[in-house]
Design a protein around this motif. Structure first.
Motif, PDB file in Angstrom:
ATOM      1  N   ILE A 253     -84.026  29.460 -48.804  1.00  0.00           N
ATOM      2  CA  ILE A 253     -85.380  29.171 -48.335  1.00  0.00           C
ATOM      3  C   ILE A 253     -85.705  27.699 -48.567  1.00  0.00           C
ATOM      4  O   ILE A 253     -86.305  27.038 -47.709  1.00  0.00           O
ATOM      5  CB  ILE A 253     -86.398  30.083 -49.037  1.00  0.00           C
ATOM      6  N   ASP A 254     -85.295  27.171 -49.726  1.00  0.00           N
ATOM      7  CA  ASP A 254     -85.485  25.740 -49.992  1.00  0.00           C
ATOM      8  C   ASP A 254     -84.861  24.892 -48.892  1.00  0.00           C
ATOM      9  O   ASP A 254     -85.463  23.921 -48.412  1.00  0.00           O
ATOM     10  CB  ASP A 254     -84.853  25.357 -51.328  1.00  0.00           C
ATOM     11  N   GLU A 255     -83.648  25.232 -48.524  1.00  0.00           N
ATOM     12  CA  GLU A 255     -82.935  24.456 -47.504  1.00  0.00           C
ATOM     13  C   GLU A 255     -83.657  24.521 -46.160  1.00  0.00           C
ATOM     14  O   GLU A 255     -83.761  23.510 -45.444  1.00  0.00           O
ATOM     15  CB  GLU A 255     -81.504  24.967 -47.361  1.00  0.00           C
ATOM     16  N   ALA A 256     -84.170  25.694 -45.809  1.00  0.00           N
ATOM     17  CA  ALA A 256     -84.842  25.851 -44.525  1.00  0.00           C
ATOM     18  C   ALA A 256     -86.146  25.056 -44.473  1.00  0.00           C
ATOM     19  O   ALA A 256     -86.398  24.311 -43.518  1.00  0.00           O
ATOM     20  CB  ALA A 256     -85.109  27.332 -44.254  1.00  0.00           C
ATOM     21  N   LEU A 257     -86.976  25.197 -45.505  1.00  0.00           N
ATOM     22  CA  LEU A 257     -88.268  24.531 -45.502  1.00  0.00           C
ATOM     23  C   LEU A 257     -88.135  23.042 -45.814  1.00  0.00           C
ATOM     24  O   LEU A 257     -88.720  22.193 -45.135  1.00  0.00           O
ATOM     25  CB  LEU A 257     -89.200  25.199 -46.507  1.00  0.00           C
ATOM     26  N   GLY A 258     -87.357  22.727 -46.854  1.00  0.00           N
ATOM     27  CA  GLY A 258     -87.169  21.331 -47.210  1.00  0.00           C
ATOM     28  C   GLY A 258     -86.482  20.542 -46.110  1.00  0.00           C
ATOM     29  O   GLY A 258     -86.767  19.365 -45.903  1.00  0.00           O
ATOM     30  N   GLY A 259     -85.588  21.217 -45.380  1.00  0.00           N
ATOM     31  CA  GLY A 259     -84.897  20.544 -44.295  1.00  0.00           C
ATOM     32  C   GLY A 259     -85.837  20.100 -43.192  1.00  0.00           C
ATOM     33  O   GLY A 259     -85.671  19.019 -42.608  1.00  0.00           O
ATOM     34  N   LEU A 260     -86.843  20.911 -42.885  1.00  0.00           N
ATOM     35  CA  LEU A 260     -87.804  20.534 -41.852  1.00  0.00           C
ATOM     36  C   LEU A 260     -88.655  19.352 -42.292  1.00  0.00           C
ATOM     37  O   LEU A 260     -88.994  18.479 -41.484  1.00  0.00           O
ATOM     38  CB  LEU A 260     -88.688  21.729 -41.510  1.00  0.00           C
ATOM     39  N   VAL A 261     -89.009  19.308 -43.572  1.00  0.00           N
ATOM     40  CA  VAL A 261     -89.762  18.163 -44.091  1.00  0.00           C
ATOM     41  C   VAL A 261     -88.887  16.916 -44.091  1.00  0.00           C
ATOM     42  O   VAL A 261     -89.304  15.836 -43.659  1.00  0.00           O
ATOM     43  CB  VAL A 261     -90.303  18.461 -45.501  1.00  0.00           C
ATOM     44  N   ASP A 262     -87.643  17.049 -44.563  1.00  0.00           N
ATOM     45  CA  ASP A 262     -86.740  15.895 -44.612  1.00  0.00           C
ATOM     46  C   ASP A 262     -86.470  15.339 -43.222  1.00  0.00           C
ATOM     47  O   ASP A 262     -86.280  14.131 -43.048  1.00  0.00           O
ATOM     48  CB  ASP A 262     -85.414  16.297 -45.264  1.00  0.00           C
ATOM     49  N   ALA A 263     -86.466  16.215 -42.223  1.00  0.00           N
ATOM     50  CA  ALA A 263     -86.211  15.779 -40.853  1.00  0.00           C
ATOM     51  C   ALA A 263     -87.433  15.139 -40.205  1.00  0.00           C
ATOM     52  O   ALA A 263     -87.355  14.639 -39.080  1.00  0.00           O
ATOM     53  CB  ALA A 263     -85.757  16.972 -40.015  1.00  0.00           C
ATOM     54  N   GLY A 264     -88.558  15.160 -40.904  1.00  0.00           N
ATOM     55  CA  GLY A 264     -89.770  14.582 -40.361  1.00  0.00           C
ATOM     56  C   GLY A 264     -90.527  15.491 -39.419  1.00  0.00           C
ATOM     57  O   GLY A 264     -91.490  15.070 -38.772  1.00  0.00           O
ATOM     58  N   SER A 265     -90.136  16.773 -39.370  1.00  0.00           N
ATOM     59  CA  SER A 265     -90.814  17.712 -38.474  1.00  0.00           C
ATOM     60  C   SER A 265     -92.133  18.201 -39.036  1.00  0.00           C
ATOM     61  O   SER A 265     -92.998  18.644 -38.283  1.00  0.00           O
ATOM     62  CB  SER A 265     -89.900  18.916 -38.212  1.00  0.00           C
ATOM     63  N   LEU A 266     -92.269  18.145 -40.366  1.00  0.00           N
ATOM     64  CA  LEU A 266     -93.472  18.606 -41.036  1.00  0.00           C
ATOM     65  C   LEU A 266     -93.961  17.553 -42.016  1.00  0.00           C
ATOM     66  O   LEU A 266     -93.163  16.805 -42.576  1.00  0.00           O
ATOM     67  CB  LEU A 266     -93.205  19.905 -41.821  1.00  0.00           C
TER      68      LEU A 266
END
Length: 432
Positions: A43-56
């Motif tokens: 879950i960390d990877e899914a949510l954190g990944g979207l933030v790291d990608a600048g999507s959120l």
């Protein structure tokens, strides 16, 4: 449903494509996998990944399973301009996740015998006694209005089959009349809102379509009439206080503003622009007459999780019983009539029907493109991309918070659901 005053901000937006490689479905896409255990790292990877990608800008989530906390995570910022991280106690606008709260309040009165589901609405709100249905236009271009085949029933309010038009779409002459009536004006009480809405012709005959609408605002007015209390006071005394939801309300208190999340507007190319607080929190910044049943509450992860856990426990939490188990089962059962073959955008939520103020999953995801979920779960989301669901089969309650408009455009809900329901069959372990 996004309030009409925000729709002008959204008119420049178009759909933006995005994708994630992860899927929680079995390889054949035949349905949701059984949950062995929650895997926090995934879950960390899914949510954190979207933030790291600048999507959120920021996102937070809380999951309970088997009566205990199984996951909490927060990533990014609640207020980008102030550099303030999103936190467990961040206060957000939950928009349409207000609706299930209203449904619980009304169904408490149902348990007390204050009404029956098939009672005519006009029995309690006489302004709806003479409603008419829009049936096209005459040779002079004037609206043709006819009597409905049957009256609006209380049941129709609960499942969005009453015939009401919403304020967000065009909907032709009826939409224009709705906007002229202005039932959602912040200066209206719920009584005035109901009176104004009753002057607007129905868009369709009751029970023949599913169409998202201000029906839950009428539910809130019904709570007032049946209980003899202002709606917000009833919620405080009968829902929030028993559940110890200390941060859930319509009006934000002065001392709470340092915890309030900013609201952002996402452009077609993914740029997040802050909506000025004076516009984003116009309803919540001061005491207003209108306390909508459809939207308007602010809350925190832990507060809303207590509400979700109560539903998952059959209407009770920590000794406080709000509903009987049979009433929760009724709310979580598909109630759409067979005649309602036109269900607007509801199929976009997956293989679902609709119960009382939330969607009900009636079949597993038909392919890997759909978000994961379990048959029998019930859920709803909010305009600013919040989400909650209760999964009785796996004893899961989940709450997800983010704060941007318009709804969707980033596959956040699918990413979160897929991560929660991910099941590695090669390393499965029994649940404790």
């Amino acid at each position: 449903m996004i309030h009409p005053r925000l729709t002008a901000l959204l008119s420049v937006l178009i759909l933006a494509a995005a994708s994630l490689p992860a899927t929680a479905l079995p390889p054949d896409g035949s349905g949701a996998a059984d949950v062995a255990r929650i895997e926090p790292q995934r879950i960390d990877e899914a949510l954190g990944g979207l933030v790291d990608a600048g999507s959120l800008v920021g996102v937070s989530a809380l999951v309970w399973q088997d009566g205990r906390e199984a996951y909490f995570g927060s990533f990014g910022l609640a207020d980008r301009e102030a550099g303030r991280p999103i936190a467990r106690d961040t206060i957000v606008q939950i928009f349409s996740m207000t609706k299930p709260v209203t449904g619980v309040a009304l169904m408490q009165l149902y348990e007390q015998g204050k009404f029956q589901l098939d009672d005519p609405l006009a029995k309690y709100l006489p302004e709806f006694a003479d409603v008419r249905v829009h049936a096209g236009t005459d040779v002079k271009g004037q609206p043709l209005l006819v009597a409905p085949p049957r009256p609006i029933l209380v049941r129709d309010l609960l499942r969005h089959t009453a015939g009401f038009v919403g304020g967000n779409g065009d909907s032709g002459p009826v939409g224009l009349l709705y906007r002229q009536a202005d039932p959602e004006n912040f200066g209206n009480t719920l009584e005035e809102m109901s009176r104004r809405l009753a002057t607007v012709p129905l868009l369709y005959a009751p029970g023949t379509r599913w169409l998202y609408s201000p029906a839950v605002d009428v539910q809130a007015r019904l709570v007032e009439v049946l209980s003899g209390q202002p709606f917000d006071r009833y919620l405080q005394r009968r829902v929030f206080d028993p559940l110890k939801m200390k941060d859930t309300r319509y009006t934000i208190r002065a001392g709470d503003w340092p915890r309030v999340a900013a609201l952002y507007l996402r452009s077609d190319d993914g740029v997040m622009t802050r909506i000025p607080d004076a516009e984003a929190y116009k309803l919540n910044a001061r005491e207003t007459a209108l306390k909508p049943g459809s939207w308007g509450l602010t809350s925190t992860l832990d507060d809303y999780m207590r509400f979700a856990r109560m539903l998952g426990n059959g209407g009770e939490l920590d000794g406080a019983r709000l509903l009987k188990p049979a009433t929760v089962r009724l709310m979580a059962s598909d109630a759409l009539p067979a005649a309602a073959t036109d269900t607007s955008w509801l199929p976009g939520k997956g293989q679902v029907g609709f119960g009382i103020d939330f969607a009900v999953r009636i079949a597993p995801p038909k392919n890997a493109a759909e978000a994961s979920g379990e048959v029998g779960e019930f859920f709803w989301d909010g305009a600013a991309n919040t989400l909650f669901w209760v999964d009785p089969t796996n004893d899961i309650a989940a709450v997800l918070f983010a704060q941007w408009l318009p709804f969707g455009k980033v596959p956040l809900h699918k990413a979160f659901r897929d991560a929660v329901y991910y099941h590695d069959t090669s390393a499965a372990a029994p649940r404790e």
